[in-house]
Design an enzyme around this catalytic site. Sequence first.
Site, PDB file in Angstrom:
ATOM      1  N   GLY A   1       0.822  -1.211   0.000  1.00 56.60           N
ATOM      2  CA  GLY A   1       0.000   0.000   0.000  1.00 56.60           C
ATOM      3  C   GLY A   1       0.849   1.251   0.000  1.00 56.60           C
ATOM      4  O   GLY A   1       0.504   2.270   0.601  1.00 56.60           O
ATOM      5  N   ALA A   2       1.975   1.198  -0.714  1.00 62.72           N
ATOM      6  CA  ALA A   2       2.966   2.275  -0.661  1.00 62.72           C
ATOM      7  C   ALA A   2       2.689   3.409  -1.629  1.00 62.72           C
ATOM      8  O   ALA A   2       3.455   4.363  -1.688  1.00 62.72           O
ATOM      9  CB  ALA A   2       4.360   1.701  -0.940  1.00 62.72           C
TER      10      ALA A   2
ATOM     11  N   VAL B   1      -1.984  -7.644  -3.239  1.00 62.91           N
ATOM     12  CA  VAL B   1      -1.571  -8.562  -2.174  1.00 62.91           C
ATOM     13  C   VAL B   1      -2.606  -9.634  -1.899  1.00 62.91           C
ATOM     14  O   VAL B   1      -2.303 -10.649  -1.245  1.00 62.91           O
ATOM     15  CB  VAL B   1      -1.244  -7.803  -0.872  1.00 62.91           C
ATOM     16  CG1 VAL B   1      -0.032  -6.903  -1.053  1.00 62.91           C
ATOM     17  CG2 VAL B   1      -2.456  -7.002  -0.372  1.00 62.91           C
TER      18      VAL B   1
ATOM     19  N   ASN C   1       0.725  -2.872   5.199  1.00 65.71           N
ATOM     20  CA  ASN C   1      -0.070  -1.649   5.303  1.00 65.71           C
ATOM     21  C   ASN C   1      -1.289  -1.648   4.392  1.00 65.71           C
ATOM     22  O   ASN C   1      -2.267  -0.966   4.686  1.00 65.71           O
ATOM     23  CB  ASN C   1       0.817  -0.440   4.968  1.00 65.71           C
ATOM     24  CG  ASN C   1       0.026   0.829   4.786  1.00 65.71           C
ATOM     25  OD1 ASN C   1      -0.456   1.414   5.752  1.00 65.71           O
ATOM     26  ND2 ASN C   1      -0.132   1.254   3.540  1.00 65.71           N
TER      27      ASN C   1
ATOM     28  N   SER D   1      -5.702  -0.438  13.330  1.00 64.38           N
ATOM     29  CA  SER D   1      -6.489   0.778  13.511  1.00 64.38           C
ATOM     30  C   SER D   1      -7.006   0.791  14.940  1.00 64.38           C
ATOM     31  O   SER D   1      -7.260  -0.266  15.528  1.00 64.38           O
ATOM     32  CB  SER D   1      -7.680   0.807  12.543  1.00 64.38           C
ATOM     33  OG  SER D   1      -8.593   1.836  12.887  1.00 64.38           O
TER      34      SER D   1
ATOM     35  N   TYR E   1     -14.569  -3.955   7.946  1.00 65.02           N
ATOM     36  CA  TYR E   1     -13.337  -3.233   8.272  1.00 65.02           C
ATOM     37  C   TYR E   1     -13.010  -3.378   9.751  1.00 65.02           C
ATOM     38  O   TYR E   1     -11.878  -3.712  10.124  1.00 65.02           O
ATOM     39  CB  TYR E   1     -13.484  -1.762   7.893  1.00 65.02           C
ATOM     40  CG  TYR E   1     -12.271  -0.926   8.268  1.00 65.02           C
ATOM     41  CD1 TYR E   1     -11.144  -0.910   7.451  1.00 65.02           C
ATOM     42  CD2 TYR E   1     -12.247  -0.178   9.439  1.00 65.02           C
ATOM     43  CE1 TYR E   1     -10.032  -0.162   7.793  1.00 65.02           C
ATOM     44  CE2 TYR E   1     -11.144   0.576   9.792  1.00 65.02           C
ATOM     45  CZ  TYR E   1     -10.030   0.589   8.962  1.00 65.02           C
ATOM     46  OH  TYR E   1      -8.929   1.325   9.309  1.00 65.02           O
TER      47      TYR E   1
ATOM     48  N   LYS F   1      -9.742  -5.400  11.362  1.00 63.71           N
ATOM     49  CA  LYS F   1      -8.712  -4.771  12.176  1.00 63.71           C
ATOM     50  C   LYS F   1      -8.630  -5.393  13.567  1.00 63.71           C
ATOM     51  O   LYS F   1      -7.551  -5.429  14.176  1.00 63.71           O
ATOM     52  CB  LYS F   1      -8.950  -3.261  12.266  1.00 63.71           C
ATOM     53  CG  LYS F   1      -8.793  -2.539  10.927  1.00 63.71           C
ATOM     54  CD  LYS F   1      -7.406  -2.763  10.319  1.00 63.71           C
ATOM     55  CE  LYS F   1      -7.206  -1.965   9.044  1.00 63.71           C
ATOM     56  NZ  LYS F   1      -5.874  -2.164   8.443  1.00 63.71           N
TER      57      LYS F   1
END
Length: 266
Positions: A14-15, A64, A90, A142, A172, A176
């Site tokens: 996620g760069a 990914v 990430n 998160s 989500y 997390k």
Amino acid sequence: MQSADPVRVAIVTGAGSGLGRATAHVLGTSSVACVLVGRRADALQATAADGEFPAGVITISADVASAEDRARIVADTIERFGRIDILVNNAGVSGRSPLLTYDQESWRRVMETNVEAMFFLSQAVLPTMRDQHYGRIVNIGSVYGSLALNSSLYPDMFPPDEGEGPTRQPAYHTSKGAVLNLTRDLAAAVAAWGVTVNTISPGMFLTEQSKGIVSDEVIETLSRMTPAGRLGDPPEIGCAVRFLASEEAAFITGVELRVDGGWSIW
């Protein structure tokens, strides 16, 4: 004559934007060779061009969530740098919908990217880390992995019940939360190999993405509710990653480091 310490090599997923881009820039200026991974080649190239990477940088356009792409990420990194020292998991996605219409496809997409990919990419780099007897896996979670969403803080994004339930992002939050226990279990499994596994849980951060969807009123409210009195700056996550990825953090594993300006303490 004593040999020089090896250049550390980090894969950052996620760069192409946000916290991933900022983390790559922090690691790059710290003389860590970086492998920038994301789905958009142009965004990755921008990350590489905007930062300083004296130890080297490559970009790999990949998803990914794909087993084939994960294998390619590892193979290309080994081919270019000969080692993998740091993995920053990430990459992540979200999705919001009225509670009663949230569908299975949306749920699976989030879980596949945020949890399954995190485990299987970690699994893919672990043989190299085991052989080196050195590795650092840093998972980006998160604060909402352990806190429920107060939707009244985001009235435009999470409207109340209009017949199909309130708008939420259940996958989500579930994903997390799963990151926290995945981190603990992996940490226990690989500690004897000299590998640490930790989670960083960001609080309220202002990234280029959030600037486009969060109003000034929401930013003011969130800042006021944070003891530090402001939102986070993305490089602050990069600095936390840099520490957990360092030799100095060798005795820290299985923990959650909240980088939230005190958001979660009151």
